[in-house]
Design a protein around this motif. Structure first.
Motif, PDB file in Angstrom:
ATOM      1  N   SER A  34      10.760  -0.144  -0.268  1.00 18.55           N
ATOM      2  CA  SER A  34      10.229   1.207  -0.502  1.00 18.55           C
ATOM      3  C   SER A  34      11.357   2.193  -0.777  1.00 18.55           C
ATOM      4  O   SER A  34      11.236   3.071  -1.643  1.00 18.55           O
ATOM      5  CB  SER A  34       9.418   1.681   0.708  1.00 18.55           C
ATOM      6  OG  SER A  34       8.235   0.935   0.849  1.00 18.55           O
ATOM      7  N   THR A  36       9.712   9.783   0.965  1.00 15.73           N
ATOM      8  CA  THR A  36      10.018   8.438   1.454  1.00 15.73           C
ATOM      9  C   THR A  36      11.009   8.493   2.609  1.00 15.73           C
ATOM     10  O   THR A  36      10.881   7.751   3.590  1.00 15.73           O
ATOM     11  CB  THR A  36      10.596   7.572   0.318  1.00 15.73           C
ATOM     12  OG1 THR A  36       9.650   7.514  -0.751  1.00 15.73           O
ATOM     13  CG2 THR A  36      10.886   6.160   0.801  1.00 15.73           C
ATOM     14  N   GLY A  72       0.808  -1.212   0.000  1.00 14.44           N
ATOM     15  CA  GLY A  72       0.000   0.000   0.000  1.00 14.44           C
ATOM     16  C   GLY A  72       0.840   1.260   0.000  1.00 14.44           C
ATOM     17  O   GLY A  72       0.527   2.238  -0.680  1.00 14.44           O
ATOM     18  N   VAL A  73       1.951   1.246   0.755  1.00 14.14           N
ATOM     19  CA  VAL A  73       2.828   2.413   0.820  1.00 14.14           C
ATOM     20  C   VAL A  73       3.469   2.664  -0.542  1.00 14.14           C
ATOM     21  O   VAL A  73       3.582   3.810  -0.998  1.00 14.14           O
ATOM     22  CB  VAL A  73       3.916   2.199   1.896  1.00 14.14           C
ATOM     23  CG1 VAL A  73       4.914   3.357   1.888  1.00 14.14           C
ATOM     24  CG2 VAL A  73       3.268   2.075   3.271  1.00 14.14           C
ATOM     25  N   MET A 119       5.555   7.925  -3.545  1.00 10.00           N
ATOM     26  CA  MET A 119       6.306   9.009  -2.914  1.00 10.00           C
ATOM     27  C   MET A 119       7.683   9.155  -3.558  1.00 10.00           C
ATOM     28  O   MET A 119       8.301   8.173  -3.976  1.00 10.00           O
ATOM     29  CB  MET A 119       6.469   8.744  -1.419  1.00 10.00           C
ATOM     30  CG  MET A 119       5.181   8.769  -0.632  1.00 10.00           C
ATOM     31  SD  MET A 119       5.461   8.630   1.157  1.00 10.00           S
ATOM     32  CE  MET A 119       6.136   6.972   1.286  1.00 10.00           C
ATOM     33  N   TRP A 167       1.579   4.697  -3.026  1.00 11.54           N
ATOM     34  CA  TRP A 167       1.483   6.146  -2.858  1.00 11.54           C
ATOM     35  C   TRP A 167       2.363   6.896  -3.858  1.00 11.54           C
ATOM     36  O   TRP A 167       2.135   8.065  -4.141  1.00 11.54           O
ATOM     37  CB  TRP A 167       1.878   6.559  -1.441  1.00 11.54           C
ATOM     38  CG  TRP A 167       0.995   6.001  -0.369  1.00 11.54           C
ATOM     39  CD1 TRP A 167      -0.222   5.398  -0.528  1.00 11.54           C
ATOM     40  CD2 TRP A 167       1.253   6.002   1.036  1.00 11.54           C
ATOM     41  NE1 TRP A 167      -0.741   5.015   0.683  1.00 11.54           N
ATOM     42  CE2 TRP A 167       0.154   5.371   1.683  1.00 11.54           C
ATOM     43  CE3 TRP A 167       2.298   6.459   1.825  1.00 11.54           C
ATOM     44  CZ2 TRP A 167       0.075   5.189   3.045  1.00 11.54           C
ATOM     45  CZ3 TRP A 167       2.240   6.289   3.200  1.00 11.54           C
ATOM     46  CH2 TRP A 167       1.133   5.660   3.805  1.00 11.54           C
TER      47      TRP A 167
END
Length: 439
Positions: A355, A324, A313-314, A319, A317
């Motif tokens: 990430s 981040t 889910g992150v 970012m 985004w």
């Protein structure tokens, strides 16, 4: 092998639910990490309880982790062998004439100590014994004395050689030499921020200042300190120029500190040597037990692909690197309040790594954001081990030191923010001195 009985979500709820429940019952972190694995090992037919022992042993079966007890032993040999006393004298000659002289010496000595020991808890224990009572006698407030002792001790995990850097490099496959170089500028900037904070406190509260040392006094104190000051250059230089590995550099540090204490300064006898080995054994057992159970916990997360499930889910985004970086720092700042830095690296570092890679963060930059953020956890309750040690020595409640500790963390957070938005703070020295480490 057939499909797993539990889904990633179910396994995550069991692992983290049991872990935090045990923490709520005041079970030690290392024990809670191991016990949290047992329910799943009993439920899952493809696994069995011996996996916990196997994965714990696999974590210990690491040449890199041998550096941990050796750096701890180096710090203890410094304390009992007269090395710390000489660095204290040199620090006082350099900054004793600044406002809040004794507190300034506290910070500078932490910078020197950090370049040798790699352990914030060892720093906090020794500095608290040296400075808290002395600052009381000179009229410093107890809360200020405890706070500056605790926050300056965190420099030991940021300025190389750092035990956290060794663990991070070994677990997440990042060049330890690059991490050693990357920690120098952030560590020194945080040290300067702490000295600036002491200056403001001293001016506002009228804390005493020592007379300025003459050039002759500075030279004399430097002369007796040179052998001790050579230690970080031997450790870091040897690693950077490929003379020896991180573990071998820790061994060299022990031999060098032992030689200084026994032969050069001649202040370490049989009882002091026994004390150094005894204290090292205790701290090493605690630290490495955390590594073992955290590695087993991390293996369970990987078995169910929980990191990917948590971060999917992150990643959606989208970012950029700065956003981040702030997200990673925020996660580590929160986790550091409840979890020791070493298991946090093994568990949370592995979860956040995808990430960071997707956002384009360099692995060394990502590592430094994580390590600096986790350093704050050493002085933030409920974990806050350096703060707990300093309060225990001062015989005061932690809650009474929280206000001044929080104030001192503000400029340190500003340095962390600068590290996130200006990656060259971490990457400049590795690129200039040893570009091969960055590949």
């Amino acid at each position: 092998m057939g499909a797993s009985v539990l889904s990633a979500g179910q396994a995550a709820w069991i692992l983290f639910g049991v872990f935090f429940a045990l923490l709520g019952l005041r079970v030690p972190v290392a024990v809670a990490l191991g016990l949290a694995c047992l329910p799943i090992l009993l439920i899952e037919p493809h696994l069995w309880p011996m996996v916990l022992l196997q994965e714990t042993f696999n974590a210990y079966n690491s040449f890199i982790l041998l550096a941990v007890p050796f750096f701890l032993l180096t710090a203890n040999l410094m304390n009992v062998g007269g090395i710390t006393d000489r660095l204290l004298r040199f620090s006082r000659s350099l900054v004793g004439h600044f406002p809040g002289g004794l507190a300034q010496v506290n910070v500078v000595l932490s910078i020197f100590f950090a370049g040798i020991s790699g352990s914030s808890t060892a720093d906090a224990a020794s500095q608290a014994k040296l400075f808290i009572e002395a600052q009381r006698r000179e009229g410093y407030d107890d809360s200020f004395s405890v706070a500056i002792t605790a926050v300056s001790a965190v420099l030991a995990v940021i300025i190389p050689p750092s035990i956290l850097m060794i663990v991070w490099g070994g677990v997440l496959t990042v060049s330890i030499g690059a991490l050693f170089l990357a920690g120098i500028l952030p560590g020194l900037l945080i040290g300067l921020a702490q000295m600036g904070t002491v200056h403001v406190y001293a001016v506002r509260r009228g804390y005493p200042t020592y007379p300025r040392a003459s050039l002759r006094e500075v030279g004399a104190s430097l002369l007796v300190s040179i052998p001790a000051l050579m230690t970080p250059f031997i450790i870091i230089g040897g690693k950077i120029f490929g003379w020896f590995t991180a573990t071998e550099s820790a061994c060299i540090a022990v031999l060098y500190a032992g030689t200084l204490s026994l032969i050069v300064y001649r202040e370490m006898g049989r009882s002091q040597l026994y004390e150094a080995f005894s204290e090292t054994g205790k701290l090493s057992a605690i630290t490495l037990f955390c590594v073992g159970t955290a590695s087993a916990f991390g293996w369970m997360l990987a078995f169910y692909n929980i990191p990917q499930a948590l971060m999917s889910g992150v990643m959606a985004w989208g970012m950029g690197p700065i956003a981040t970086g702030f997200f990673i720092a925020g996660v580590f700042l929160v986790v550091g309040c409840f979890l020791d830095a070493i298991p946090a690296i093994i568990i949370v570092g592995a979860i956040l790594q995808p990430s960071a890679m997707q956002a384009g963060l360099h692995p060394v930059h990502f590592a430094m954001i994580g390590i600096v953020s986790l350093a704050f956890g050493l002085v933030t309750p409920p974990y806050g081990l350096c703060l707990l040690i300093s309060c225990a020595v001062a015989k005061m409640r932690v809650v009474d030191a929280l206000k001044d500790t929080g104030i001192m963390l503000i400029p340190m957070l500003a340095v962390l923010a600068l590290l996130i938005v200006w990656p060259d703070m971490a990457l400049l020295l590795p690129r200039l001195i040893e570009p091969d480490f960055m590949r």
